[in-house]
Design an enzyme around this catalytic site. Structure first.
Site, mmCIF file in Angstrom:
data_model
loop_
_atom_site.group_PDB
_atom_site.id
_atom_site.type_symbol
_atom_site.label_atom_id
_atom_site.label_comp_id
_atom_site.label_asym_id
_atom_site.label_seq_id
_atom_site.Cartn_x
_atom_site.Cartn_y
_atom_site.Cartn_z
ATOM 1 N N GLN A 1 5.269 -6.040 -6.061
ATOM 2 C CA GLN A 1 4.000 -5.868 -6.761
ATOM 3 C C GLN A 1 4.165 -4.830 -7.856
ATOM 4 O O GLN A 1 4.810 -3.802 -7.672
ATOM 5 C CB GLN A 1 2.891 -5.438 -5.802
ATOM 6 C CG GLN A 1 1.547 -5.233 -6.502
ATOM 7 C CD GLN A 1 0.399 -5.078 -5.533
ATOM 8 O OE1 GLN A 1 0.513 -5.441 -4.365
ATOM 9 N NE2 GLN A 1 -0.717 -4.543 -6.005
ATOM 10 N N HIS B 1 28.321 14.873 40.963
ATOM 11 C CA HIS B 1 27.540 16.021 40.512
ATOM 12 C C HIS B 1 28.302 16.924 39.544
ATOM 13 O O HIS B 1 29.508 17.081 39.618
ATOM 14 C CB HIS B 1 27.052 16.888 41.691
ATOM 15 C CG HIS B 1 27.779 16.671 42.963
ATOM 16 N ND1 HIS B 1 27.158 16.232 44.108
ATOM 17 C CD2 HIS B 1 29.097 16.788 43.289
ATOM 18 C CE1 HIS B 1 28.044 16.106 45.076
ATOM 19 N NE2 HIS B 1 29.230 16.442 44.602
ATOM 20 N N ALA C 1 41.736 21.119 44.189
ATOM 21 C CA ALA C 1 40.605 21.854 43.627
ATOM 22 C C ALA C 1 41.084 22.892 42.630
ATOM 23 O O ALA C 1 42.113 23.544 42.827
ATOM 24 C CB ALA C 1 39.814 22.518 44.746
ATOM 25 N N ARG D 1 25.261 8.358 27.939
ATOM 26 C CA ARG D 1 25.234 8.271 26.477
ATOM 27 C C ARG D 1 25.833 6.954 25.963
ATOM 28 O O ARG D 1 26.409 6.184 26.738
ATOM 29 C CB ARG D 1 25.961 9.480 25.890
ATOM 30 C CG ARG D 1 25.238 10.801 26.142
ATOM 31 C CD ARG D 1 26.080 11.997 25.768
ATOM 32 N NE ARG D 1 26.511 11.940 24.374
ATOM 33 C CZ ARG D 1 27.388 12.791 23.834
ATOM 34 N NH1 ARG D 1 27.922 13.761 24.591
ATOM 35 N NH2 ARG D 1 27.733 12.674 22.565
ATOM 36 N N GLY E 1 0.816 -1.211 0.000
ATOM 37 C CA GLY E 1 0.000 0.000 0.000
ATOM 38 C C GLY E 1 0.849 1.259 0.000
ATOM 39 O O GLY E 1 1.930 1.302 0.592
ATOM 40 N N ASP F 1 -0.369 -3.531 7.580
ATOM 41 C CA ASP F 1 -0.826 -2.363 8.336
ATOM 42 C C ASP F 1 -1.922 -2.719 9.327
ATOM 43 O O ASP F 1 -2.630 -1.839 9.819
ATOM 44 C CB ASP F 1 -1.290 -1.253 7.395
ATOM 45 C CG ASP F 1 -2.445 -1.676 6.511
ATOM 46 O OD1 ASP F 1 -2.844 -2.862 6.568
ATOM 47 O OD2 ASP F 1 -2.964 -0.827 5.751
#
Length: 595
Positions: free
Chosen positions: A75, A502, A562, A472, A13, A165
């Site tokens: 088809q 954090h 730091a 990710r 279709g 479908d």
């Protein structure tokens, strides 16, 4: 024992109502294209052969890559309709080919077919070999330009027809349809009843309850109140199906708008036929053997008055009359509908059985985005119910979405607002959510994932992720590790019992066990052209606000102060500081006049 069942799935279709560049049957519901859902159900029936009839090459490519044992057949673009779609599959049903390694043949027009060596008059039921039961015992030939692919070899005795479908057909219904003997019938279709059947083909029965024809919605007369509709799912005897499609295709070709009205020469010998001068443009020949509204194609409205006239003028079976195609303008593509065979069988005294189901919402096709969303919601509800019965707690089914490809274990807890997709697998005791999105990932036992997004990653047992973490692709979070608030990790390995609590970005890194990454650490992995790796060995403690400029390595047990910017490797057990002398200016604000 080898199955005698072949399955044909129609996927050709055009799907114009989807308004999409993607073929309709490749639109996803619950993580898989619609055609994949149909194929998965079909394979459970263990057919000897499955054939998908396609038009868009992308459909073929998907099936070849995903279902290698399925045969794909193109088809033609020249002829439309479900009838021609099934007709295209018949030679491959009869061939010895199994799987899509057989070369596909795209037929460009009906001229490529040699449909037995007989004339167009065989569309007349009086001369139809369906009445000759002996002729159906042996094989039949269908040829293409590439040669004879059948050669009278044995082939499946039954063909189940499905639609790509219509992805929610219950397996139990298909199993019933396949296992139920046809007995004296040549086929069986699945029907359902709708309160509002508009848009669907109606099932017309005779006074004895036998199915006489299927009428398209546009051809329903105002006085006809029929709410039994055809779902499109059906099973047919292969020989009878092939023979009917052969004849209907010939009639379709003969009566197309590009053909003249049937003349005396086209009619069966010794039969009367209306001549051209009695015909009007786009008329077809129809049999006048029955007093009820039985015509070769349910596309055409035939009123009771026409049939009464036909009955009076033609009293013996097989005679023909010309009729005006009152809906010809609506069928500009001249589709050859599979539903035509139901009436064709009836006109030849052959019965088509039916199975009627009340699960109407599971058998209606997807033609637009509204129906796509509705279908996905129905399937999602089924998936959630299945997992709940299996032992998964889902606090808010209304706000939870789970793909059909997701695997869950007992005692998983899913809190509101979660989306689980792809090849995700979640192990026993994990707590997911609220508002977690996980795709194509492994989540280990007793893991906690809250308000996080995880894509193509692996989270080992006992890890805690989130809130507001982004994991990710290519990331592995080790056992009992922690990834905290506003942390993004990409293509990295985090060892067991390590913490990234954090406000950090970790990219292209290998971090050992028992490592603590201070707040606000950035792994600068990209030099503008290439990505580089940072290696943090076991037991390292990094200070807040560090930047690691890759490539760089920090040895076992080392510390960083730091605010340090680490550009060079640090040896084992060392402390590394980026020291800038602090300068303090007394009374600076007062001198500035801040008051």
């Amino acid at each position: 024992m080898k199955s005698d069942l072949a399955i044909v799935i129609l996927a050709a279709g055009r799907g114009t109502r989807m308004r999409s560049s993607t073929p309709k049957v490749l639109h996803n519901i619950a993580g898989l294209p619609m055609v994949a859902h149909v194929l998965r159900g079909a394979q459970l029936l263990k057919p000897c052969k499955t054939i998908v009839v396609f038009r868009d090459v992308r459909v073929e490519q998907y099936i070849r890559n995903t279902f290698p044992d399925v045969l794909t057949v193109a088809q033609s673009d020249a002829l439309y309709g479900t009838g021609f779609g099934v007709f295209s599959a018949i030679p491959w049903i009869r061939s010895e080919s199994y799987g899509n390694t057989y070369p596909n043949t795209r037929h460009e027009s009906h001229a490529e077919y040699e449909l037995d060596a007989c004339d167009l008059d065989t569309c007349n039921p009086a001369s139809d070999r369906l009445n000759d039961q002996e002729s159906l015992k042996g094989g039949r030939h269908i040829h293409t330009k590439s040669g004879d692919v059948t050669n009278n070899k044995p082939f499946p005795s039954r063909v189940l027809i499905l639609y790509a479908d219509v992805p929610l057909v219950p397996f139990q219904l298909l199993e019933e349809l396949v296992r139920k003997p046809l007995k004296q019938a040549v086929g069986a279709i699945v029907t359902t009843h709708l309160d509002n059947p508009k848009g669907y083909g109606r099932v017309m029965r005779d006074n004895l309850g036998s199915i006489a024809k299927i009428i398209e919605d546009s051809n329903i007369l105002p006085e006809q109140s029929i709410n039994e509709v055809n779902t499109g799912v059906g099973i047919f005897d292969t020989e009878y199906l092939q023979d009917a499609l052969n004849k209907l295709l010939k009639c379709h070709i003969a009566h197309s708008p590009n053909q003249d009205c049937v003349t005396n020469q086209d009619c069966v010998t010794n039969q009367d036929c209306v001549t051209n001068q009695d015909c009007v443009t786009n008329q077809d020949c129809v049999p006048a053997a029955h007093t009820e509204a039985h015509v070769l194609s349910p596309k055409v409205i035939v009123t009771e008055q026409i049939h009464k006239k036909a009955e009076s003028e033609h009293q013996h079976a097989g005679q023909w009359m010309c009729r005006q195609d009152t809906v010809g303008a609506q069928n500009t593509k001249e589709e050859m509908r599979l539903t035509d065979i139901v009436e064709y069988f009836y006109n030849n005294g052959l019965r088509v059985n039916s199975i009627t189901t009340s699960d109407s919402e599971l058998l209606l096709g997807v033609n637009n985005r509204v129906q796509l969303a509705k279908t996905e919601k129905i399937l999602n509800d089924q998936i959630i119910k299945r997992w709940q019965l299996y032992g998964v707690t889902i606090k808010s089914p209304e706000t939870t979405w789970i793909d059909s490809t997701v695997q869950l274990s007992e005692d998983v807890l899913i809190l509101p607002g979660c989306i689980l997709s792809g090849r995700t697998r979640i192990e026993e005791g994990a707590v997911i959510g609220p508002f977690a999105t996980i795709s194509d990932s492994f989540i280990g036992k007793n893991t906690i994932v809250k308000r996080a997004e995880i894509i193509d990653a692996r989270i080992e047992e006992g890890a805690v992720i989130g809130p507001f973490a982004f994991i990710r692709p290519g990331t592995v979070i080790g056992k009992d590790s922690k990834v905290g608030t506003f942390v993004e990790i990409k293509q990295s390995n985090i060892g067991p019992e390590s913490k990234v609590p954090h406000l950090s970005y970790i990219g292209d890194a290998n971090i050992g066990s028992h490592v603590n990454i201070g707040a606000g650490n950035i792994f600068a992995n990209y030099d503008g052209k290439l990505k580089h790796e940072t290696c943090i060995d076991d037991g390292v403690k990094t200070g807040a606000g560090n930047v690691f400029v890759a490539p760089v390595k920090v040895g076992r047990g080392a510390y960083t102060g730091a605010g340090s910017v680490i550009r060079d490797d640090i040896e084992e057990g060392a402390l590394s500081l980026t020291e800038l002398k602090q300068k303090t200016i007394p009374k600076w604000a007062e001198n500035r006049g801040d008051g």
